[in-house]
Design a protein around this motif. Structure first.
Motif, mmCIF file in Angstrom:
data_model
loop_
_atom_site.group_PDB
_atom_site.id
_atom_site.type_symbol
_atom_site.label_atom_id
_atom_site.label_comp_id
_atom_site.label_asym_id
_atom_site.label_seq_id
_atom_site.Cartn_x
_atom_site.Cartn_y
_atom_site.Cartn_z
ATOM 1 N N GLN A 1 42.128 -4.304 69.326
ATOM 2 C CA GLN A 1 43.115 -3.453 68.662
ATOM 3 C C GLN A 1 42.993 -1.994 69.051
ATOM 4 O O GLN A 1 44.000 -1.295 69.172
ATOM 5 C CB GLN A 1 42.987 -3.605 67.147
ATOM 6 C CG GLN A 1 44.108 -2.922 66.364
ATOM 7 C CD GLN A 1 44.027 -3.202 64.882
ATOM 8 O OE1 GLN A 1 43.097 -3.839 64.412
ATOM 9 N NE2 GLN A 1 45.006 -2.741 64.130
ATOM 10 N N GLN A 2 41.787 -1.502 69.264
ATOM 11 C CA GLN A 2 41.616 -0.079 69.573
ATOM 12 C C GLN A 2 41.709 0.214 71.063
ATOM 13 O O GLN A 2 41.539 1.347 71.488
ATOM 14 C CB GLN A 2 40.254 0.399 69.046
ATOM 15 C CG GLN A 2 40.109 0.371 67.532
ATOM 16 C CD GLN A 2 39.902 -1.020 66.997
ATOM 17 O OE1 GLN A 2 39.342 -1.868 67.692
ATOM 18 N NE2 GLN A 2 40.324 -1.274 65.770
ATOM 19 N N ARG B 1 41.180 8.916 71.801
ATOM 20 C CA ARG B 1 41.580 7.585 71.332
ATOM 21 C C ARG B 1 41.064 7.331 69.921
ATOM 22 O O ARG B 1 41.768 6.752 69.086
ATOM 23 C CB ARG B 1 41.051 6.510 72.292
ATOM 24 C CG ARG B 1 41.376 5.087 71.870
ATOM 25 C CD ARG B 1 42.870 4.896 71.715
ATOM 26 N NE ARG B 1 43.215 3.588 71.191
ATOM 27 C CZ ARG B 1 44.134 3.366 70.277
ATOM 28 N NH1 ARG B 1 44.816 4.390 69.744
ATOM 29 N NH2 ARG B 1 44.413 2.140 69.876
ATOM 30 N N ILE B 2 39.834 7.769 69.646
ATOM 31 C CA ILE B 2 39.281 7.596 68.301
ATOM 32 C C ILE B 2 40.130 8.357 67.275
ATOM 33 O O ILE B 2 40.457 7.833 66.206
ATOM 34 C CB ILE B 2 37.817 8.080 68.261
ATOM 35 C CG1 ILE B 2 36.926 7.151 69.094
ATOM 36 C CG2 ILE B 2 37.309 8.135 66.820
ATOM 37 C CD1 ILE B 2 35.499 7.651 69.242
ATOM 38 N N SER C 1 43.256 9.101 67.507
ATOM 39 C CA SER C 1 44.587 8.495 67.384
ATOM 40 C C SER C 1 44.570 7.266 66.480
ATOM 41 O O SER C 1 45.623 6.855 65.978
ATOM 42 C CB SER C 1 45.126 8.104 68.766
ATOM 43 O OG SER C 1 44.388 7.032 69.325
ATOM 44 N N THR C 2 43.402 6.661 66.260
ATOM 45 C CA THR C 2 43.325 5.519 65.350
ATOM 46 C C THR C 2 43.348 5.936 63.881
ATOM 47 O O THR C 2 43.468 5.079 63.009
ATOM 48 C CB THR C 2 42.031 4.707 65.591
ATOM 49 O OG1 THR C 2 40.896 5.520 65.258
ATOM 50 C CG2 THR C 2 41.930 4.245 67.033
ATOM 51 N N ARG C 3 43.206 7.262 63.625
ATOM 52 C CA ARG C 3 43.121 7.788 62.255
ATOM 53 C C ARG C 3 42.022 7.054 61.489
ATOM 54 O O ARG C 3 42.204 6.575 60.361
ATOM 55 C CB ARG C 3 44.471 7.657 61.545
ATOM 56 C CG ARG C 3 45.622 8.326 62.287
ATOM 57 C CD ARG C 3 46.909 8.309 61.505
ATOM 58 N NE ARG C 3 46.863 9.211 60.354
ATOM 59 C CZ ARG C 3 47.862 9.365 59.490
ATOM 60 N NH1 ARG C 3 48.982 8.664 59.648
ATOM 61 N NH2 ARG C 3 47.745 10.187 58.480
ATOM 62 N N TYR C 4 40.887 6.981 62.137
ATOM 63 C CA TYR C 4 39.741 6.234 61.624
ATOM 64 C C TYR C 4 39.305 6.697 60.233
ATOM 65 O O TYR C 4 38.789 5.912 59.433
ATOM 66 C CB TYR C 4 38.567 6.363 62.592
ATOM 67 C CG TYR C 4 37.972 7.749 62.654
ATOM 68 C CD1 TYR C 4 36.853 8.088 61.893
ATOM 69 C CD2 TYR C 4 38.550 8.738 63.443
ATOM 70 C CE1 TYR C 4 36.314 9.364 61.938
ATOM 71 C CE2 TYR C 4 38.028 10.015 63.492
ATOM 72 C CZ TYR C 4 36.904 10.325 62.738
ATOM 73 O OH TYR C 4 36.383 11.593 62.776
ATOM 74 N N ARG D 1 40.893 4.700 57.472
ATOM 75 C CA ARG D 1 40.756 3.243 57.525
ATOM 76 C C ARG D 1 39.302 2.864 57.245
ATOM 77 O O ARG D 1 38.413 3.188 58.031
ATOM 78 C CB ARG D 1 41.202 2.723 58.891
ATOM 79 C CG ARG D 1 42.623 3.153 59.234
ATOM 80 C CD ARG D 1 42.996 2.818 60.655
ATOM 81 N NE ARG D 1 43.013 1.374 60.880
ATOM 82 C CZ ARG D 1 43.297 0.827 62.055
ATOM 83 N NH1 ARG D 1 43.575 1.599 63.098
ATOM 84 N NH2 ARG D 1 43.290 -0.483 62.196
ATOM 85 N N LEU E 1 37.036 1.512 59.943
ATOM 86 C CA LEU E 1 36.750 2.356 61.105
ATOM 87 C C LEU E 1 36.049 3.663 60.731
ATOM 88 O O LEU E 1 35.741 4.463 61.619
ATOM 89 C CB LEU E 1 38.049 2.689 61.854
ATOM 90 C CG LEU E 1 38.784 1.512 62.500
ATOM 91 C CD1 LEU E 1 40.041 1.996 63.210
ATOM 92 C CD2 LEU E 1 37.887 0.760 63.476
#
Length: 280
Positions: free
Chosen positions: A121-122, A255-256, A258-261, A264, A267
């Motif tokens: 997914q990531q 990239r990390i 952009s996942t809005r970790y 979540r 994450l």
């Protein structure tokens, strides 16, 4: 598709058989043997509840006719033709479903173990694609292009045989980069051997965040090594290891983010784990 109702405009050659369209199975000669014209409608061949075919000695066509006679078909006069989309082996639906259609027409193969290293997914599609080519050893390395009569050598270190395994990461340049960007994610020093690296990724016991970062750093590193290699080959431009390492680090941090970790729960701590892997 298969016929639902109607007979006015539907052509016999468009009738759908479990193995494919009948015109594709029988061919032009087959339809002639069965005494059916190309423009014949279904209601011209299916009359009073019976299929009307010319007798022939072709065993394949005889089996095909047998299958056709088994088709449950009811024609209703003055009703427009209707079709059903095939959803599964024996199920049909009035609505088109792209997922089910793709599942019906694609050639299915056994899932390979390394697929979870490529698709997650990531991940990022362009990085995943280059890594997929690398895992399948389909990149146009010097070892492969030498078969076309082109001279080959490693553009990083001058090794005469530029193979996939040399680029990732037996070459001193690329292994130095791999050491810098992998950090302590493996729990111990990374190995320069390609097969050992893939095996450790597949069989190692890593927590969720570490496994995400390991796959991500592998893909991004392969991508930038391959891009830098092509820059040297086609544009005669080279960058030091430190520059590529900064590109890899920046790409992964972007990239990390952009996942809005941080929003979540599964994450949370991803960026902290990345920074912690490179503390010196």
């Amino acid at each position: 598709m298969k016929i639902q109702n109607g007979c006015s405009v539907r052509f016999w050659t468009d009738l759908w058989h479990p193995k494919g369209r009948l015109i594709d199975l029988a061919g032009e000669i087959g339809t002639q043997k069965l005494g059916i014209g190309r423009s014949a409608r279904i209601c011209d061949v299916f009359v009073d509840g019976e299929w009307r075919f010319r007798r022939c000695r072709d065993h394949f066509l005889q089996d095909l006719v047998h299958d056709i006679r088994e088709l449950p078909l009811i024609l209703t006069a003055n009703v427009s033709d209707g079709v059903l989309w095939r959803d599964g082996d024996d199920t049909y639906s009035s609505r088109f479903n792209s997922k089910n259609t793709w599942g019906n027409i694609r050639k299915k193969k056994d899932q390979v173990m390394w697929s979870r290293l490529i698709w997650f997914q990531q991940g990022v599609p362009r990085f995943a694609f280059i890594t997929w080519l690398a895992v399948r050893d389909r990149l146009s390395t010097g070892h492969r292009t030498a078969q076309w009569g082109q001279a080959q050598y490693c553009l990083y270190c001058g090794e005469p045989d530029e193979t996939r395994d040399h680029l990732f990461f037996a070459c001193p340049y690329t292994f130095t980069l791999w050491l810098k960007v992998a950090g302590n994610l493996f729990g111990k020093d990374p190995d320069p051997d390609w097969d050992t690296t893939i095996t450790r990724l597949l069989t190692g016991h890593y927590d969720r965040l570490t496994f995400i970062l390991l796959r991500l750093v592998l893909q991004v590193t392969i991508y930038y090594i391959w891009r830098e290699r092509n820059e040297r080959l086609h544009n005669n431009v080279s960058k030091p290891v430190e520059h590529i390492a900064r590109l890899v680090d920046k790409t992964i941090r972007n990239r990390i983010m952009s996942t809005r970790y941080y929003l979540r729960p599964r994450l949370q701590g991803l960026m902290q784990r990345w920074f912690g892997a490179h503390d010196t």
